[in-house]
Design a protein around this motif. Structure first.
Motif, mmCIF file in Angstrom:
data_model
loop_
_atom_site.group_PDB
_atom_site.id
_atom_site.type_symbol
_atom_site.label_atom_id
_atom_site.label_comp_id
_atom_site.label_asym_id
_atom_site.label_seq_id
_atom_site.Cartn_x
_atom_site.Cartn_y
_atom_site.Cartn_z
ATOM 1 N N GLU A 1 25.994 6.452 -51.651
ATOM 2 C CA GLU A 1 25.521 7.832 -51.652
ATOM 3 C C GLU A 1 25.135 8.277 -50.244
ATOM 4 O OE1 GLU A 1 22.016 10.630 -53.678
ATOM 5 O OE2 GLU A 1 22.183 8.508 -54.232
ATOM 6 N N PHE A 2 24.488 7.383 -49.488
ATOM 7 C CA PHE A 2 24.076 7.676 -48.121
ATOM 8 C C PHE A 2 25.294 8.016 -47.259
ATOM 9 C CE2 PHE A 2 21.217 5.975 -44.433
ATOM 10 C CZ PHE A 2 21.121 7.265 -43.949
ATOM 11 N N LEU A 3 26.314 7.168 -47.327
ATOM 12 C CA LEU A 3 27.518 7.402 -46.527
ATOM 13 C C LEU A 3 28.217 8.690 -46.958
ATOM 14 C CD1 LEU A 3 28.936 3.762 -46.373
ATOM 15 C CD2 LEU A 3 27.771 5.003 -44.555
ATOM 16 N N ALA A 4 28.179 8.982 -48.260
ATOM 17 C CA ALA A 4 28.807 10.212 -48.751
ATOM 18 C C ALA A 4 28.098 11.451 -48.200
ATOM 19 C CB ALA A 4 28.793 10.225 -50.283
ATOM 20 N N VAL A 5 26.774 11.401 -48.124
ATOM 21 C CA VAL A 5 25.999 12.518 -47.566
ATOM 22 C C VAL A 5 26.359 12.738 -46.099
ATOM 23 C CG1 VAL A 5 23.676 13.279 -46.918
ATOM 24 C CG2 VAL A 5 24.076 12.316 -49.183
ATOM 25 N N LEU A 6 26.434 11.649 -45.339
ATOM 26 C CA LEU A 6 26.771 11.751 -43.913
ATOM 27 C C LEU A 6 28.198 12.240 -43.716
ATOM 28 C CD1 LEU A 6 25.138 8.428 -42.614
ATOM 29 C CD2 LEU A 6 24.183 10.733 -42.534
ATOM 30 N N GLN A 7 29.122 11.728 -44.535
ATOM 31 C CA GLN A 7 30.523 12.136 -44.413
ATOM 32 C C GLN A 7 30.695 13.616 -44.730
ATOM 33 O OE1 GLN A 7 33.349 10.017 -43.472
ATOM 34 N NE2 GLN A 7 33.961 12.145 -43.145
ATOM 35 N N GLU A 8 29.961 14.097 -45.720
ATOM 36 C CA GLU A 8 30.036 15.521 -46.076
ATOM 37 C C GLU A 8 29.570 16.403 -44.924
ATOM 38 O OE1 GLU A 8 28.557 18.630 -49.584
ATOM 39 O OE2 GLU A 8 27.729 16.603 -49.484
ATOM 40 N N LYS A 9 28.518 15.973 -44.224
ATOM 41 C CA LYS A 9 28.048 16.748 -43.073
ATOM 42 C C LYS A 9 29.110 16.794 -41.983
ATOM 43 C CE LYS A 9 23.078 15.937 -43.732
ATOM 44 N NZ LYS A 9 22.663 17.348 -43.777
ATOM 45 N N LEU A 10 29.762 15.655 -41.727
ATOM 46 C CA LEU A 10 30.819 15.631 -40.715
ATOM 47 C C LEU A 10 32.010 16.480 -41.150
ATOM 48 C CD1 LEU A 10 30.784 11.869 -39.616
ATOM 49 C CD2 LEU A 10 29.840 13.827 -38.399
ATOM 50 N N ASN A 11 32.339 16.434 -42.433
ATOM 51 C CA ASN A 11 33.437 17.269 -42.941
ATOM 52 C C ASN A 11 33.127 18.752 -42.784
ATOM 53 O OD1 ASN A 11 34.781 14.943 -43.651
ATOM 54 N ND2 ASN A 11 34.195 15.031 -45.807
ATOM 55 N N ASN A 12 31.849 19.092 -42.845
ATOM 56 C CA ASN A 12 31.419 20.483 -42.657
ATOM 57 C C ASN A 12 31.186 20.817 -41.187
ATOM 58 O OD1 ASN A 12 31.470 20.942 -45.425
ATOM 59 N ND2 ASN A 12 29.347 20.312 -45.695
ATOM 60 N N LEU A 13 31.628 19.890 -40.297
ATOM 61 C CA LEU A 13 31.527 20.077 -38.838
ATOM 62 C C LEU A 13 30.080 20.239 -38.392
ATOM 63 C CD1 LEU A 13 34.536 22.517 -38.331
ATOM 64 C CD2 LEU A 13 34.542 20.022 -38.199
ATOM 65 N N GLN A 14 29.195 19.460 -38.998
ATOM 66 C CA GLN A 14 27.762 19.535 -38.704
ATOM 67 C C GLN A 14 27.324 18.281 -37.966
ATOM 68 O OE1 GLN A 14 25.237 19.825 -42.146
ATOM 69 N NE2 GLN A 14 23.533 20.691 -41.007
ATOM 70 N N CYS A 15 26.602 18.455 -36.862
ATOM 71 C CA CYS A 15 26.057 17.323 -36.110
ATOM 72 C C CYS A 15 25.005 16.618 -36.966
ATOM 73 C CB CYS A 15 25.437 17.808 -34.806
ATOM 74 S SG CYS A 15 24.575 16.502 -33.876
ATOM 75 N N LEU A 16 25.052 15.287 -36.976
ATOM 76 C CA LEU A 16 24.142 14.527 -37.825
ATOM 77 C C LEU A 16 22.718 14.508 -37.288
ATOM 78 C CD1 LEU A 16 26.432 11.466 -38.670
ATOM 79 C CD2 LEU A 16 26.002 13.509 -40.033
ATOM 80 N N TYR A 17 22.554 14.798 -35.994
ATOM 81 C CA TYR A 17 21.207 14.741 -35.411
ATOM 82 C C TYR A 17 20.567 16.129 -35.312
ATOM 83 C CZ TYR A 17 17.354 13.801 -32.251
ATOM 84 O OH TYR A 17 16.101 13.726 -31.698
ATOM 85 N N CYS A 18 21.186 17.034 -34.577
ATOM 86 C CA CYS A 18 20.587 18.373 -34.412
ATOM 87 C C CYS A 18 20.991 19.314 -35.541
ATOM 88 C CB CYS A 18 20.964 18.969 -33.062
ATOM 89 S SG CYS A 18 22.716 19.374 -32.897
ATOM 90 N N GLU A 19 22.007 18.907 -36.334
ATOM 91 C CA GLU A 19 22.452 19.620 -37.538
ATOM 92 C C GLU A 19 23.029 21.003 -37.234
ATOM 93 O OE1 GLU A 19 19.186 19.376 -40.267
ATOM 94 O OE2 GLU A 19 19.520 17.244 -40.635
ATOM 95 N N LYS A 20 23.507 21.195 -35.985
ATOM 96 C CA LYS A 20 24.226 22.422 -35.659
ATOM 97 C C LYS A 20 25.657 22.322 -36.187
ATOM 98 C CE LYS A 20 21.677 23.465 -31.396
ATOM 99 N NZ LYS A 20 21.783 23.621 -29.929
ATOM 100 N N VAL A 21 26.255 23.465 -36.510
ATOM 101 C CA VAL A 21 27.623 23.510 -37.024
ATOM 102 C C VAL A 21 28.555 23.967 -35.896
ATOM 103 C CG1 VAL A 21 29.156 24.536 -38.737
ATOM 104 C CG2 VAL A 21 26.800 23.983 -39.351
ATOM 105 N N PHE A 22 29.727 23.293 -35.764
ATOM 106 C CA PHE A 22 30.662 23.589 -34.681
ATOM 107 C C PHE A 22 31.988 24.111 -35.240
ATOM 108 C CE2 PHE A 22 27.509 20.759 -33.062
ATOM 109 C CZ PHE A 22 27.301 21.186 -31.754
ATOM 110 N N ARG A 23 32.776 24.669 -34.353
ATOM 111 C CA ARG A 23 33.983 25.386 -34.811
ATOM 112 C C ARG A 23 35.132 24.449 -35.182
ATOM 113 N NH1 ARG A 23 33.827 26.273 -29.204
ATOM 114 N NH2 ARG A 23 35.611 25.370 -28.072
ATOM 115 N N ASP A 24 35.185 23.256 -34.572
ATOM 116 C CA ASP A 24 36.250 22.319 -34.929
ATOM 117 C C ASP A 24 35.774 20.884 -34.709
ATOM 118 O OD1 ASP A 24 36.760 21.554 -32.114
ATOM 119 O OD2 ASP A 24 37.579 23.582 -31.944
ATOM 120 N N LYS A 25 36.606 19.953 -35.158
ATOM 121 C CA LYS A 25 36.227 18.542 -35.152
ATOM 122 C C LYS A 25 36.096 17.989 -33.737
ATOM 123 C CE LYS A 25 37.303 14.350 -37.748
ATOM 124 N NZ LYS A 25 38.263 13.720 -38.707
ATOM 125 N N ASN A 26 36.986 18.373 -32.834
ATOM 126 C CA ASN A 26 36.939 17.857 -31.461
ATOM 127 C C ASN A 26 35.680 18.317 -30.733
ATOM 128 O OD1 ASN A 26 39.368 16.468 -31.662
ATOM 129 N ND2 ASN A 26 40.578 18.257 -31.063
#
Length: 438
Positions: free
Chosen positions: A192-217
């Motif tokens: 469940e923990f990994l799924a939560v983190l993966q979902e944030k990355l899929n939503n282009l969200q930084c795991l630390y500051c939680e800002k959202v970015f325009r693309d994966k790169n």
């Protein structure tokens, strides 16, 4: 508000709440485990467990009941079911403190609110029992995950697939991607923990500051440059995935950690005379052999591989920084299974060392320009203890060597002529002349 949908749910709630009449368990084990709904303590309204705040709001507005420190209740559904049964048996005033609002207003405008909190011994005992039960469940879950060899997941950063035990993936992300979420044994509900983190990355969200970015790169560059390859410790969403948050009733990991720090500070004045420092082992440049002193390691490399590090250091006059670059250069070449003299590559480390020893390529260095490069300031291995034991070549200069350094004295027999022909005097003369022109 969920009250509008209460009528649609009443039939379902009635079936769920029917076991409340059983004496051995308020609400029945099957009802508690299977139902996604939590009933109001006073009426037939039901809310999803995820709508906990809506239920609390309903009980405050409709029934004037306030539950203190809800966040410290380990199992909210069981807690509510218990008090629903108790309130049906005795008046609410036997359990709750009465808080009167608008006490100076006319009687009809005054309201009585009821506070349910752990000041009541029965409430505190219930909270502690729920906490202990939750802790047992969590520890059992952690134990299952610790020895589970059917784990299967992919790395969030390189898409490499991992099977076996969860620790393989977590250690890989910490080692290869500098993403450390903690020791595997401190984590529970890892999937469940990994799924939560993966979902944030899929939503282009930084795991630390939680800002959202325009693309994966852009997100990758941000997390790398800002060193945000870590989670935000202040995000309460992650608390349920760490064992420490279940250990003590009513305490978060921050409070437990601060207590540990205070205990450490209190014990600073203890006697450390019995402290025994474990020797730090350095590893050979060419094999896995370790030694607790540099002298033993140098002797091993000389006898086993024909590589005399002190001799090479002396002959080439290597200072400390050059030794660091040389060690890192050799480490990198050996890691790539490549001879650092002829640049021939091999399939295995053993084949490389055999070649270097047979051809004597191991005994002498390539051209200085090959290894004396700024890139080799950075260690090939982060935990290379040998780098910490290197000494400057100035330490090797003996008294006899220092006497061989020529010192030429200045001839001052004709001091007047020396002053006239002095370079400094000539510079001062030209400087004065230029200033006069200005």
């Amino acid at each position: 508000m969920a009250a509008s949908g209460g009528a649609a749910r009443r039939g379902e709630c009635a079936c769920i709440l029917e076991p409340l009449s059983l004496p051995e368990s308020p609400g029945g084990v099957a009802a508690v485990e299977s139902s996604p709904y939590v009933p109001c303590i006073f009426c037939k309204e039901c809310y999803l467990l995820a709508e906990q705040n809506q239920l609390l709001k309903h009980m405050i507005i409709e029934h004037k009941l306030v539950i203190a420190d809800v966040k410290l209740v380990a199992d909210f559904r069981r807690y509510i079911l218990y008090w629903k049964k108790r309130f049906a048996e005795q008046p609410i005033t036997d359990f709750c403190s009465v808080i009167r609002t608008n006490s100076e207003a006319p009687l009809e405008e005054q309201d009585n609110y009821f506070l349910l909190c752990d000041v009541l011994p029965e409430d505190r005992l219930l909270r502690e029992q729920l906490q202990q039960k939750r802790l047992r469940e969590i520890l059992e879950q952690q134990q299952r995950e610790r020895y589970d060899i059917s784990f299967h997941s992919m790395c969030m950063f390189c898409d490499q697939e991992f099977t076996g035990n969860r620790s393989v993936l977590l250690n890989h992300m910490a080692r290869e991607h500098s993403f450390n979420i903690g020791l595997p044994d401190n984590i529970v509900n890892c999937y469940e923990f990994l799924a939560v983190l993966q979902e944030k990355l899929n939503n282009l969200q930084c795991l630390y500051c939680e800002k959202v970015f325009r693309d994966k790169n852009t997100l990758k560059d941000h997390m790398r440059k800002k060193q945000h390859r870590r989670i935000n410790a202040k995000n309460k969403e992650y608390d349920k995935f760490y064992i420490i948050n279940y250990l003590e009733f009513g305490k978060s990991w921050e409070e437990v950690q601060s207590e540990d720090d205070r205990e450490l500070l209190d014990n600073l004045e203890e006697d450390w005379s019995d402290w025994e420092e474990h020797p730090v082992c350095a590893v050979c440049l060419f094999c896995e052999q370790q030694a607790d002193t540099t002298e033993k390691l140098y002797l091993h490399m000389q006898k086993s591989h024909g590589f005399d590090f002190p001799k090479i250091k002396s002959e080439h006059g290597l200072n400390f920084y050059q030794q660091v670059k040389l060690v890192n250069f050799i480490r990198r070449e050996i890691h790539h299974c490549r001879c650092y003299n002829c640049q021939e590559k091999f399939q295995s480390k053993g084949g490389l060392i055999s070649h270097m020893e047979e051809t004597k390529h191991i005994t002498f260095l390539p051209a200085r320009s090959t290894w004396d490069q700024p890139q080799y300031y950075f260690p090939t291995y982060e935990n290379d203890t040998l780098l910490c034991t290197l000494s400057d070549s100035e330490d090797l200069i003996t008294e006899d060597q220092s006497e061989d350094i020529p010192v030429v004295s200045e001839d001052i027999s004709n001091l007047k002529a020396l002053k006239q022909s002095s370079v400094l005097n000539q510079l001062l003369y030209e400087d004065n002349k230029s200033q006069e022109k200005l």
